[in-house]
Design an enzyme around this catalytic site. Sequence first.
Site, mmCIF file in Angstrom:
data_model
loop_
_atom_site.group_PDB
_atom_site.id
_atom_site.type_symbol
_atom_site.label_atom_id
_atom_site.label_comp_id
_atom_site.label_asym_id
_atom_site.label_seq_id
_atom_site.Cartn_x
_atom_site.Cartn_y
_atom_site.Cartn_z
ATOM 1 N N TYR A 1 0.874 -1.174 0.000
ATOM 2 C CA TYR A 1 0.000 0.000 0.000
ATOM 3 C C TYR A 1 0.908 1.220 0.000
ATOM 4 O O TYR A 1 1.668 1.432 0.937
ATOM 5 C CB TYR A 1 -0.909 0.009 1.239
ATOM 6 C CG TYR A 1 -2.047 0.995 1.127
ATOM 7 C CD1 TYR A 1 -3.241 0.620 0.548
ATOM 8 C CD2 TYR A 1 -1.912 2.302 1.581
ATOM 9 C CE1 TYR A 1 -4.291 1.520 0.416
ATOM 10 C CE2 TYR A 1 -2.955 3.202 1.458
ATOM 11 C CZ TYR A 1 -4.143 2.800 0.879
ATOM 12 O OH TYR A 1 -5.175 3.700 0.753
ATOM 13 N N TYR B 1 -10.723 -4.312 7.254
ATOM 14 C CA TYR B 1 -10.438 -2.947 7.697
ATOM 15 C C TYR B 1 -10.414 -2.858 9.218
ATOM 16 O O TYR B 1 -9.868 -1.924 9.772
ATOM 17 C CB TYR B 1 -11.493 -1.972 7.170
ATOM 18 C CG TYR B 1 -11.447 -1.687 5.691
ATOM 19 C CD1 TYR B 1 -10.579 -2.344 4.828
ATOM 20 C CD2 TYR B 1 -12.300 -0.737 5.148
ATOM 21 C CE1 TYR B 1 -10.561 -2.066 3.479
ATOM 22 C CE2 TYR B 1 -12.287 -0.452 3.793
ATOM 23 C CZ TYR B 1 -11.420 -1.118 2.962
ATOM 24 O OH TYR B 1 -11.407 -0.828 1.620
#
Length: 151
Positions: free
Chosen positions: A12, A104
């Site tokens: 990421y 998440y």
Amino acid sequence: EKIRKNSFVMEYVGEIITSEEAERRGQIYDRQGATYLFDLDYVEDVYTVDAAYYGNISHFVNHSCDPNLQVYNVFIDNLDERLPRIAFFATRTIRAGEELTFDYNMQVDPVDMESTRMDSNFGLAGLPGSPKKRVRIECKCGTESCRKYLF
């Protein structure tokens, strides 16, 4: 293509900003209905990755309560614990064409605490699900094990 269990999938990436700037941008992103903020809170909540303008394909990875990716903090050419790189690894074999997902609301494995130590959620700074402003966000992942809420 097929991805083997435990394989590195992607990093990421994005612009490294302060958490204060992330809160400011998060409020703007909230009004737009999208954000790509990921808190770097391995040891303290100082920096955030903003992939809105300087990201890669990783900012399109969605949430699932039954994910096929796990997030790990990695350190390459850097020993500053405030600046880990965020790496996604496959938790199981992933079929070609299968959507890539991660939780998440990550739950850290106590056995592997040192390599996965990170805030217990995705860190959507400025959004209602942010660690700083928690409200319940409905989950729509549709898995059998869905918790019904992201946070």
